[in-house]
Scaffold this motif. Structure first.
Motif, mmCIF file in Angstrom:
data_model
loop_
_atom_site.group_PDB
_atom_site.id
_atom_site.type_symbol
_atom_site.label_atom_id
_atom_site.label_comp_id
_atom_site.label_asym_id
_atom_site.label_seq_id
_atom_site.Cartn_x
_atom_site.Cartn_y
_atom_site.Cartn_z
ATOM 1 N N LEU A 233 0.825 -1.205 0.000
ATOM 2 C CA LEU A 233 0.000 0.000 0.000
ATOM 3 C C LEU A 233 0.864 1.262 0.000
ATOM 4 N N ALA A 234 1.993 1.213 0.672
ATOM 5 C CA ALA A 234 2.896 2.370 0.692
ATOM 6 C C ALA A 234 3.418 2.671 -0.709
ATOM 7 N N ILE A 235 3.697 1.624 -1.489
ATOM 8 C CA ILE A 235 4.157 1.817 -2.861
ATOM 9 C C ILE A 235 3.067 2.482 -3.696
ATOM 10 N N ILE A 236 1.844 1.967 -3.574
ATOM 11 C CA ILE A 236 0.726 2.509 -4.352
ATOM 12 C C ILE A 236 0.475 3.973 -3.997
ATOM 13 N N ARG A 237 0.418 4.266 -2.709
ATOM 14 C CA ARG A 237 0.091 5.625 -2.271
ATOM 15 C C ARG A 237 1.208 6.613 -2.607
ATOM 16 N N ALA A 238 2.433 6.127 -2.670
ATOM 17 C CA ALA A 238 3.539 7.021 -3.024
ATOM 18 C C ALA A 238 3.418 7.523 -4.455
ATOM 19 N N THR A 239 2.822 6.713 -5.338
ATOM 20 C CA THR A 239 2.667 7.157 -6.729
ATOM 21 C C THR A 239 1.624 8.271 -6.835
ATOM 22 N N LEU A 247 -0.816 11.340 -12.738
ATOM 23 C CA LEU A 247 -1.804 10.310 -12.434
ATOM 24 C C LEU A 247 -1.102 9.151 -11.761
ATOM 25 N N GLY A 248 -1.518 8.850 -10.521
ATOM 26 C CA GLY A 248 -0.921 7.744 -9.788
ATOM 27 C C GLY A 248 -1.657 6.439 -10.024
ATOM 28 N N ALA A 249 -1.240 5.404 -9.318
ATOM 29 C CA ALA A 249 -1.835 4.078 -9.471
ATOM 30 C C ALA A 249 -3.244 4.052 -8.887
ATOM 31 N N SER A 250 -4.131 3.342 -9.547
ATOM 32 C CA SER A 250 -5.534 3.272 -9.158
ATOM 33 C C SER A 250 -5.749 2.226 -8.064
ATOM 34 N N PRO A 251 -6.911 2.254 -7.387
ATOM 35 C CA PRO A 251 -7.230 1.188 -6.430
ATOM 36 C C PRO A 251 -7.249 -0.200 -7.076
ATOM 37 N N ARG A 252 -7.615 -0.253 -8.368
ATOM 38 C CA ARG A 252 -7.572 -1.546 -9.051
ATOM 39 C C ARG A 252 -6.157 -2.102 -9.070
ATOM 40 N N SER A 253 -5.177 -1.226 -9.212
ATOM 41 C CA SER A 253 -3.793 -1.685 -9.241
ATOM 42 C C SER A 253 -3.363 -2.257 -7.893
ATOM 43 N N THR A 254 -3.939 -1.750 -6.803
ATOM 44 C CA THR A 254 -3.639 -2.307 -5.477
ATOM 45 C C THR A 254 -4.037 -3.777 -5.419
ATOM 46 N N LEU A 255 -5.256 -4.057 -5.871
ATOM 47 C CA LEU A 255 -5.754 -5.434 -5.857
ATOM 48 C C LEU A 255 -4.951 -6.317 -6.810
ATOM 49 N N GLN A 256 -4.622 -5.789 -7.973
ATOM 50 C CA GLN A 256 -3.948 -6.625 -8.956
ATOM 51 C C GLN A 256 -2.488 -6.885 -8.603
ATOM 52 N N LEU A 257 -1.838 -5.938 -7.951
ATOM 53 C CA LEU A 257 -0.471 -6.179 -7.494
ATOM 54 C C LEU A 257 -0.461 -7.270 -6.428
ATOM 55 N N ALA A 258 -1.463 -7.254 -5.549
ATOM 56 C CA ALA A 258 -1.559 -8.299 -4.523
ATOM 57 C C ALA A 258 -1.810 -9.667 -5.150
ATOM 58 N N LEU A 281 7.373 -7.252 -8.959
ATOM 59 C CA LEU A 281 6.226 -7.077 -9.850
ATOM 60 C C LEU A 281 5.777 -5.627 -9.971
ATOM 61 N N ALA A 282 6.339 -4.736 -9.170
ATOM 62 C CA ALA A 282 5.856 -3.357 -9.119
ATOM 63 C C ALA A 282 5.962 -2.657 -10.475
ATOM 64 N N VAL A 283 7.078 -2.796 -11.162
ATOM 65 C CA VAL A 283 7.246 -2.102 -12.445
ATOM 66 C C VAL A 283 6.291 -2.644 -13.511
ATOM 67 N N PRO A 284 6.244 -3.966 -13.777
ATOM 68 C CA PRO A 284 5.312 -4.438 -14.817
ATOM 69 C C PRO A 284 3.844 -4.216 -14.486
ATOM 70 N N THR A 306 10.260 6.404 -18.610
ATOM 71 C CA THR A 306 10.140 7.341 -17.500
ATOM 72 C C THR A 306 9.296 6.757 -16.381
ATOM 73 N N SER A 307 8.191 6.116 -16.723
ATOM 74 C CA SER A 307 7.322 5.510 -15.714
ATOM 75 C C SER A 307 8.056 4.414 -14.939
ATOM 76 N N ALA A 308 8.816 3.593 -15.643
ATOM 77 C CA ALA A 308 9.575 2.535 -14.973
ATOM 78 C C ALA A 308 10.614 3.120 -14.032
ATOM 79 N N GLU A 309 11.270 4.207 -14.444
ATOM 80 C CA GLU A 309 12.261 4.855 -13.578
ATOM 81 C C GLU A 309 11.609 5.400 -12.310
ATOM 82 N N ILE A 310 10.421 5.975 -12.465
ATOM 83 C CA ILE A 310 9.735 6.553 -11.306
ATOM 84 C C ILE A 310 9.340 5.456 -10.319
#
Length: 323
Positions: A233-239, A247-258, A281-284, A306-310
């Motif tokens: 969650l810290a990774i998601i919220r940091a974006t 535009l940061g990561a969506s709530p859907r991305s939280t579920l899908q990363l898990a 898995l965070a970058v892909p 650029t997105s991958a670097e961030i």
């Protein structure tokens, strides 16, 4: 519900068999093959983005053949219609009723080749299918088969005759990968082995649709500790507060990363998720969902780089749980 210990112990061999089948076709790309299998077990969809001729469609075909189940392929072109994808109701003169004719999306694994060559209207025909695993036509809804996965390929959006995927559709893909060029050894092996025949013709299923269903169910029960949850969650919220992102990561991305982390752990033969699974898995999983600011794109790296670097920078800034 915890996964069956017997299934967990058998899965590494099953996964190894699938990966071995894929690598007979795709030389020198074990990471891409493993990512495709991870997304399948995590009930996601995969977007493969790269220049023509590096094996994007071949990877999708190899995964389809090695895992059994029904397979359909959609060649996206500018004149493709949404009804070609989802299906259409046709009037039957004999019964005097409309009969639904299923489209190409009704399969366990759908290969969407060069998805960004179709019009935005046709691209959007996949939105409901990918998220809700159903198709609505003329006021009626039809469920798609289980398991269901879309593997789409696309060329870089800067190329002629392409339409960039909208953010809403990119967000529905669990992960995006790039094939890249093979190394010299792999390309030499490919040159020698494909003079007589294509290796895809010899790929045989090593697990059927029911086996994939069992693996999906087992992955749902892989343990995700509270410490790893907070790390994710810290990774998601940091974006969402990053100065280089609009535009940061969506709530859907939280579920899908898990889900992806659980699938990766299961493939490795574990019934629990490690922080390393999330970080790997965070970058892909996240890079294609975020939008860099114009200032951050000024370095000329391109949006995907650029997105991958961030995302990599975000990972470096967040402490990894050790307990």
């Amino acid at each position: 519900m915890a996964p069956d210990p017997q299934l967990v112990s058998d899965l590494p061999q099953t996964a190894s068999n699938v990966l071995a089948a894929i690598t007979t076709v795709i030389d020198g790309k074990p990471e891409a093959a493993a990512m495709a299998l991870t997304v399948m077990i995590a009930e996601g969809h995969l977007l493969i983005e790269d220049v023509p001729g590096v094996g994007k469609t071949m990877l999708a075909k190899a995964l389809a053949r090695s895992t059994g189940g029904s397979v359909s392929r959609i060649q996206f072109t500018p004149d493709l219609l949404p009804s070609d994808v989802t299906g259409v109701s046709v009037y039957d003169q004999g019964s005097r009723q409309f009969e639904f004719k299923p489209g190409a999306v009704f399969a366990n694994l759908v290969i969407g080749d060069e998805i960004n060559r179709a019009s935005p209207k046709t691209q959007s025909a996949l939105l409901e299918s990918m998220e809700e695993r159903q198709v609505s036509v003329d006021g009626r809804t039809w469920a798609l088969p289980t398991p269901f996965m879309v593997i789409a390929t696309q060329n870089p959006i800067e190329m002629d005759g392409t339409y960039a995927l909208p953010e809403a559709q990119r967000d529905r893909f669990m992960a995006t990968i790039s094939m890249g060029y093979p190394d010299e050894r792999a390309e030499l092996a490919m040159l020698r082995s494909r003079e007589q025949s294509s290796p895809i013709d010899s790929v045989q299923p090593v697990v059927d649709a029911e086996g994939i269903k069992a693996l999906i169910q087992a992955a749902r029960g892989v343990f995700l500790s509270s410490a790893v949850e907070r790390y994710l969650l810290a990774i998601i919220r940091a974006t969402r507060s990053h100065p280089s992102l609009r535009l940061g990561a969506s709530p859907r991305s939280t579920l899908q990363l898990a889900r992806a982390a659980r699938a990766r752990a299961l493939i490795d033969g574990r019934d629990f998720v490690l922080p390393d699974d999330v970080a790997a898995l965070a970058v892909p999983v996240l890079a294609h969902r975020i939008l860099p600011t114009r200032e951050s794109l000024g370095r000329g790296l391109g949006e995907s780089q650029t997105s991958a670097e961030i995302i990599t920078g975000v990972l470096d800034s967040i402490p990894v749980p050790r307990d």
